[in-house]
Design a protein around this motif. Sequence first.
Motif, PDB file in Angstrom:
ATOM      1  N   PHE A  83      14.252  30.181  14.410  1.00 20.75           N
ATOM      2  CA  PHE A  83      15.292  31.187  14.671  1.00 20.75           C
ATOM      3  C   PHE A  83      16.033  30.844  15.964  1.00 20.75           C
ATOM      4  CE2 PHE A  83      16.476  35.056  16.978  1.00 20.75           C
ATOM      5  CZ  PHE A  83      17.376  35.622  16.084  1.00 20.75           C
ATOM      6  N   LEU A  84      15.296  30.454  16.997  1.00 19.04           N
ATOM      7  CA  LEU A  84      15.919  30.084  18.263  1.00 19.04           C
ATOM      8  C   LEU A  84      16.744  28.811  18.125  1.00 19.04           C
ATOM      9  CD1 LEU A  84      13.057  30.840  20.828  1.00 19.04           C
ATOM     10  CD2 LEU A  84      15.119  32.179  20.390  1.00 19.04           C
ATOM     11  N   TYR A  85      16.264  27.856  17.309  1.00 15.11           N
ATOM     12  CA  TYR A  85      17.062  26.661  17.052  1.00 15.11           C
ATOM     13  C   TYR A  85      18.404  27.027  16.433  1.00 15.11           C
ATOM     14  CZ  TYR A  85      13.093  23.531  17.915  1.00 15.11           C
ATOM     15  OH  TYR A  85      12.062  22.842  18.488  1.00 15.11           O
ATOM     16  N   GLY A  86      18.365  27.927  15.463  1.00 13.79           N
ATOM     17  CA  GLY A  86      19.602  28.363  14.812  1.00 13.79           C
ATOM     18  C   GLY A  86      20.533  29.061  15.767  1.00 13.79           C
ATOM     19  N   ALA A  87      19.969  29.879  16.662  1.00 14.22           N
ATOM     20  CA  ALA A  87      20.797  30.609  17.617  1.00 14.22           C
ATOM     21  C   ALA A  87      21.395  29.691  18.668  1.00 14.22           C
ATOM     22  CB  ALA A  87      19.966  31.702  18.291  1.00 14.22           C
ATOM     23  N   ARG A  88      20.729  28.580  18.946  1.00 17.44           N
ATOM     24  CA  ARG A  88      21.210  27.679  19.995  1.00 17.44           C
ATOM     25  C   ARG A  88      22.246  26.687  19.485  1.00 17.44           C
ATOM     26  NH1 ARG A  88      17.419  23.254  22.863  1.00 17.44           N
ATOM     27  NH2 ARG A  88      17.677  22.381  20.783  1.00 17.44           N
ATOM     28  N   SER A 119      25.396  25.212  18.068  1.00 17.10           N
ATOM     29  CA  SER A 119      26.766  25.635  17.837  1.00 17.10           C
ATOM     30  C   SER A 119      27.236  25.195  16.455  1.00 17.10           C
ATOM     31  CB  SER A 119      27.682  25.027  18.913  1.00 17.10           C
ATOM     32  OG  SER A 119      29.039  25.185  18.561  1.00 17.10           O
ATOM     33  N   THR A 120      27.748  26.136  15.669  1.00 12.05           N
ATOM     34  CA  THR A 120      28.247  25.808  14.333  1.00 12.05           C
ATOM     35  C   THR A 120      29.405  24.826  14.420  1.00 12.05           C
ATOM     36  OG1 THR A 120      27.631  28.024  13.575  1.00 12.05           O
ATOM     37  CG2 THR A 120      29.137  26.765  12.181  1.00 12.05           C
ATOM     38  N   ARG A 121      30.263  25.016  15.394  1.00 13.43           N
ATOM     39  CA  ARG A 121      31.399  24.101  15.576  1.00 13.43           C
ATOM     40  C   ARG A 121      30.905  22.712  15.946  1.00 13.43           C
ATOM     41  NH1 ARG A 121      36.466  24.889  19.821  1.00 13.43           N
ATOM     42  NH2 ARG A 121      37.521  22.926  19.325  1.00 13.43           N
ATOM     43  N   GLU A 122      29.878  22.658  16.802  1.00 15.40           N
ATOM     44  CA  GLU A 122      29.303  21.375  17.189  1.00 15.40           C
ATOM     45  C   GLU A 122      28.726  20.646  15.991  1.00 15.40           C
ATOM     46  OE1 GLU A 122      25.663  21.364  19.672  1.00 15.40           O
ATOM     47  OE2 GLU A 122      26.892  20.293  21.130  1.00 15.40           O
ATOM     48  N   ALA A 123      28.068  21.414  15.119  1.00 21.26           N
ATOM     49  CA  ALA A 123      27.478  20.815  13.924  1.00 21.26           C
ATOM     50  C   ALA A 123      28.560  20.292  12.983  1.00 21.26           C
ATOM     51  CB  ALA A 123      26.608  21.840  13.199  1.00 21.26           C
ATOM     52  N   GLY A 127      19.287  32.825  12.748  1.00 21.35           N
ATOM     53  CA  GLY A 127      19.729  32.523  14.106  1.00 21.35           C
ATOM     54  C   GLY A 127      21.189  32.134  14.159  1.00 21.35           C
ATOM     55  N   GLN A 128      21.652  31.376  13.140  1.00 21.02           N
ATOM     56  CA  GLN A 128      23.064  31.010  13.074  1.00 21.02           C
ATOM     57  C   GLN A 128      23.953  32.241  12.912  1.00 21.02           C
ATOM     58  OE1 GLN A 128      25.043  27.550  12.510  1.00 21.02           O
ATOM     59  NE2 GLN A 128      23.673  27.648  14.270  1.00 21.02           N
ATOM     60  N   GLY A 169      23.642  33.885  21.147  1.00 23.69           N
ATOM     61  CA  GLY A 169      23.687  32.460  21.449  1.00 23.69           C
ATOM     62  C   GLY A 169      23.769  32.165  22.934  1.00 23.69           C
ATOM     63  N   GLY A 170      24.600  32.921  23.635  1.00 26.06           N
ATOM     64  CA  GLY A 170      24.749  32.709  25.070  1.00 26.06           C
ATOM     65  C   GLY A 170      23.451  32.966  25.818  1.00 26.06           C
ATOM     66  N   PHE A 171      22.764  34.031  25.427  1.00 28.59           N
ATOM     67  CA  PHE A 171      21.486  34.365  26.078  1.00 28.59           C
ATOM     68  C   PHE A 171      20.456  33.259  25.854  1.00 28.59           C
ATOM     69  CE2 PHE A 171      17.222  36.152  25.883  1.00 28.59           C
ATOM     70  CZ  PHE A 171      17.138  36.809  27.103  1.00 28.59           C
ATOM     71  N   VAL A 172      20.367  32.760  24.622  1.00 26.61           N
ATOM     72  CA  VAL A 172      19.398  31.701  24.303  1.00 26.61           C
ATOM     73  C   VAL A 172      19.731  30.420  25.060  1.00 26.61           C
ATOM     74  CG1 VAL A 172      18.523  30.215  22.461  1.00 26.61           C
ATOM     75  CG2 VAL A 172      18.840  32.658  22.036  1.00 26.61           C
ATOM     76  N   THR A 173      21.020  30.098  25.147  1.00 26.23           N
ATOM     77  CA  THR A 173      21.431  28.884  25.858  1.00 26.23           C
ATOM     78  C   THR A 173      21.103  28.973  27.338  1.00 26.23           C
ATOM     79  OG1 THR A 173      23.240  28.535  24.272  1.00 26.23           O
ATOM     80  CG2 THR A 173      23.385  27.385  26.382  1.00 26.23           C
ATOM     81  N   ARG A 174      21.285  30.174  27.906  1.00 25.78           N
ATOM     82  CA  ARG A 174      20.999  30.348  29.338  1.00 25.78           C
ATOM     83  C   ARG A 174      19.502  30.345  29.640  1.00 25.78           C
ATOM     84  NH1 ARG A 174      25.035  34.244  28.667  1.00 25.78           N
ATOM     85  NH2 ARG A 174      23.444  35.898  28.684  1.00 25.78           N
ATOM     86  N   HIS A 175      18.706  30.615  28.646  1.00 28.73           N
ATOM     87  CA  HIS A 175      17.254  30.704  28.863  1.00 28.73           C
ATOM     88  C   HIS A 175      16.548  29.635  28.025  1.00 28.73           C
ATOM     89  CE1 HIS A 175      18.770  34.663  30.092  1.00 28.73           C
ATOM     90  NE2 HIS A 175      17.705  34.744  30.868  1.00 28.73           N
TER      91      HIS A 175
END
Length: 344
Positions: free
Chosen positions: A52-57, A59-63, A183-184, A191-197
Motif C-alpha cells: 500500500f505504501l509503495y502504491g502511495a509513493r 508517482s503515476t506520472r513518473e510510471a 495506495g495509487q 502521497g506527500g505525507f508518505v514521501t516526506r516520511h
Amino acid sequence: MKRLQWPSWMPIDPYIVLLLGTVGLAALFPARGTGADVASGASTAAIAFLFFLYGARLSTREALDGLKHWRLHGTVLVCTFVIFPLLGLAARGLVPVFLTQPLYQGLLFLTLVPSTIQSSIAFTSIARGNVPAAICAGSFSSLVGIVVTPLLAAGLLGSGAGGFSADSVVQIVLQLLVPFLAGQVLRRWIGGFVTRHKKVLGLVDRGSILLVVYTAFSEGMVRGIWHQVSPVRLGGLLVVEAVLLAVMLLLTWYGAKAMGFGRADRIAIQFAGSKKSLASGLPMASVLFGPQASLAVLPLMLFHQMQLMVCAVIAKRRSHDPEANGDDSAAHPVQGQRQDRVLR
C-alpha cells in the motif's frame, strides 16, 4: 541527539544480523498454536501495508513517463522472468550431487521471483546510473511478478508448489496488488505525507520481512523440516547461488552494452535485472508452498543477502568510474546520504 551509526568497518550490514537473529529466535522460540496464527496474520497485514505504501509513493506520472523507455524495461523483465528461470532449470542437473530436490525447488522458485525496488534504486543512485529508470523497472517487475511468478511456479514447479491453485493467484493478488492499487488511488491525498516520511516505509519494509521470516522458520521448526538440510548441502547451495549471481551480473552489464545502452542505463539494468525481491517472494512462497515454505525460501534468503553485499561493492566502484562524470544527466544521484544501507 545523534543517530547511532553501524560502524563503517563492520563487513556485515546490521539488517543481515537482524535477519540471522530472527532465524535464531524462530529456532529457539518458534510460534505455535495461537501464537503461530497471530504471527501469520501480522506478517500478512504488514506485507499488504508495505505494498500500500509503495502504491502511495510511486508517482503515476513518473510510471507513465517511464514506459517511454520500453527497451530498458523489457530487458529487465526478460532477465527477471526468462533468463533467470532458464538458468534455474539448467541447475536441475546439480541434483542430487550439489542440491537436494527440496533445495532445488527453492532455488528454482528464487529464479521466478520479481526484482527488487528499493535496493535497485539505492545502488543505481550510488553508481550514478539512471535512477528514474531503476524506479520504474523495479516497480513494473514487482507488479508483473504478482501474476507471472505464480503462473511460472505452476508450470515449472508443478506439484512442488503444492499450494498452487487459482485460489493461490487470487490470494497473492489480494495481498499484494490490491493494496498497491489502493495506495495509487489514495496517493492524491496521502502521497506527500508518505514521501516526506520515507523512514516509515523503510521500517515497514524491514519489519514485514522479519515477521514473514519468523513465521516461515517457526513453522519449519515445528514440523522438523530443518533436519533435512546438512551443512554440506548448504555449502553447495551457496556455491550454486554465487555462480548464478555472477552470471546475471555479467550478462546484464555486457549484454546491455551489446544492445547499445549507455552507461547510466546499463547500471539500472544491471541492478534491477540481477536481483530478486525478498519482500515479494516470501509471501508468495507461503501461499504456494504451504507447510514447506520455510525450506523453499531458504535459497531466496541466502541469495538476497549475497546480492546486497556484492552489489554494494559494485555500486561503490561504479561511482568512481572516470566516465561517470560525463553521464549524469539521467542519474540524479543523492548526495550525502548513506543509501548503501538501504536493504530490500
